[in-house]
Design an enzyme around this catalytic site. Sequence first.
Site, PDB file in Angstrom:
ATOM      1  N   HIS A 101       0.845  -1.195   0.000  1.00  0.00           N
ATOM      2  CA  HIS A 101       0.000   0.000   0.000  1.00  0.00           C
ATOM      3  C   HIS A 101       0.878   1.241   0.000  1.00  0.00           C
ATOM      4  O   HIS A 101       1.835   1.318   0.770  1.00  0.00           O
ATOM      5  CB  HIS A 101      -0.906   0.011   1.228  1.00  0.00           C
ATOM      6  CG  HIS A 101      -1.689   1.276   1.377  1.00  0.00           C
ATOM      7  ND1 HIS A 101      -2.399   1.827   0.334  1.00  0.00           N
ATOM      8  CD2 HIS A 101      -1.870   2.118   2.424  1.00  0.00           C
ATOM      9  CE1 HIS A 101      -2.987   2.934   0.745  1.00  0.00           C
ATOM     10  NE2 HIS A 101      -2.666   3.147   2.003  1.00  0.00           N
ATOM     11  N   HIS A 103       0.696   5.818  -0.992  1.00  0.00           N
ATOM     12  CA  HIS A 103      -0.023   7.002  -1.481  1.00  0.00           C
ATOM     13  C   HIS A 103       0.850   7.672  -2.539  1.00  0.00           C
ATOM     14  O   HIS A 103       0.974   8.897  -2.553  1.00  0.00           O
ATOM     15  CB  HIS A 103      -0.296   7.990  -0.342  1.00  0.00           C
ATOM     16  CG  HIS A 103      -1.065   7.430   0.807  1.00  0.00           C
ATOM     17  ND1 HIS A 103      -0.983   7.922   2.085  1.00  0.00           N
ATOM     18  CD2 HIS A 103      -1.954   6.391   0.852  1.00  0.00           C
ATOM     19  CE1 HIS A 103      -1.785   7.221   2.882  1.00  0.00           C
ATOM     20  NE2 HIS A 103      -2.374   6.286   2.158  1.00  0.00           N
ATOM     21  N   ASP A 126       1.804  -4.459 -20.777  1.00  0.00           N
ATOM     22  CA  ASP A 126       2.642  -5.552 -20.274  1.00  0.00           C
ATOM     23  C   ASP A 126       2.273  -5.927 -18.842  1.00  0.00           C
ATOM     24  O   ASP A 126       2.013  -7.083 -18.527  1.00  0.00           O
ATOM     25  CB  ASP A 126       4.113  -5.117 -20.248  1.00  0.00           C
ATOM     26  CG  ASP A 126       4.742  -5.003 -21.627  1.00  0.00           C
ATOM     27  OD1 ASP A 126       4.156  -5.513 -22.607  1.00  0.00           O
ATOM     28  OD2 ASP A 126       5.829  -4.399 -21.708  1.00  0.00           O
ATOM     29  N   HIS A 166      -7.924   7.836  -1.884  1.00  0.00           N
ATOM     30  CA  HIS A 166      -6.997   7.270  -0.894  1.00  0.00           C
ATOM     31  C   HIS A 166      -5.622   6.989  -1.500  1.00  0.00           C
ATOM     32  O   HIS A 166      -4.692   7.760  -1.306  1.00  0.00           O
ATOM     33  CB  HIS A 166      -7.639   6.017  -0.286  1.00  0.00           C
ATOM     34  CG  HIS A 166      -6.820   5.392   0.788  1.00  0.00           C
ATOM     35  ND1 HIS A 166      -7.249   4.330   1.540  1.00  0.00           N
ATOM     36  CD2 HIS A 166      -5.569   5.672   1.240  1.00  0.00           C
ATOM     37  CE1 HIS A 166      -6.319   4.001   2.409  1.00  0.00           C
ATOM     38  NE2 HIS A 166      -5.287   4.788   2.248  1.00  0.00           N
ATOM     39  N   TYR A 220       8.445 -13.177 -21.348  1.00  0.00           N
ATOM     40  CA  TYR A 220       9.456 -12.150 -21.114  1.00  0.00           C
ATOM     41  C   TYR A 220      10.363 -12.568 -19.963  1.00  0.00           C
ATOM     42  O   TYR A 220       9.931 -13.207 -19.010  1.00  0.00           O
ATOM     43  CB  TYR A 220       8.766 -10.828 -20.757  1.00  0.00           C
ATOM     44  CG  TYR A 220       9.689  -9.746 -20.295  1.00  0.00           C
ATOM     45  CD1 TYR A 220      10.428  -9.010 -21.208  1.00  0.00           C
ATOM     46  CD2 TYR A 220       9.830  -9.460 -18.944  1.00  0.00           C
ATOM     47  CE1 TYR A 220      11.280  -8.006 -20.779  1.00  0.00           C
ATOM     48  CE2 TYR A 220      10.674  -8.459 -18.511  1.00  0.00           C
ATOM     49  CZ  TYR A 220      11.393  -7.743 -19.430  1.00  0.00           C
ATOM     50  OH  TYR A 220      12.231  -6.754 -19.004  1.00  0.00           O
TER      51      TYR A 220
HETATM   52 ZN   LIG Z   1      -3.385   4.755   3.058  1.00  0.00          ZN
END
Ligand SMILES: [Zn+2]
Length: 241
Positions: A101, A103, A126, A166, A220
């Site tokens: 995760h 930002h 790709d 978010h 690849y």
């Molecule tokens: Zn966050």
Amino acid sequence: MSVESTLELTELRETVARLHGELTRYGLVAWTAGNVSARVPGRDLMVIKPSGVDYDDLSADNMVLCDLDGVPVEGELSPSSDTAAHAYVYRAMPEVGGVVHTHSTYATAWAARGESIPCHLTAQADEFGGEIPVGPFALIGGDDIGKGIVSTLTGHRSPAVLMQNHGVFTIGRNARAAVKAAVMCEDVARTAHLARALGQPVPMAQAHIDALYDRYQNVYGQRPSPPANSSRPRVAPAPRD
Ligand SMILES: [Zn+2]
């Protein structure tokens, strides 16, 4: 726990701690706002970043071992505030071995507009096989973010979702693959932003997107050398990382 699984867990803790360095290296995070986790193979456990600890201070020792409800099973530190979302993904998507995760700026700018990133680049075809989708707005705490990630990515080629207002969540067969998807998502988002700012990007034919995705996913990369008596080339295409 057996000696083998203890060693495996130590290696996984080291890997997850080290992969956080990639988030800073590629400029995907500010302060402590980004996290990596990995599923412990074959067990209902995950390793994730501790909450609020500086990236420079992360080590194998302070990674937090949790069950797949996000509850810590050893150690004193609290896990990342995003642990419930990571745990939900592991419970719902057994093929996923890593979650990231961030930002990261450009991708999150698309999330702020609630706009998926259309596929106008071969590199995006790709890696993501088409658009990078937007997931629903969801408040932190509880399972809403996890549900939004899973409902958006299930059956979708993209390993990345832009959670509206978010930021980015990515999945992979392991933590490194999820980190790679986070790096590539930001790269694509940045280029797509610049292209859009300067004009109208040229659409790609779906057949071309499909062909690029198929090639990249299946042929690849590098493969170990074949036996000496083989007539195959020494470096042949192999599944991507
Ligand atoms: Zn966050």
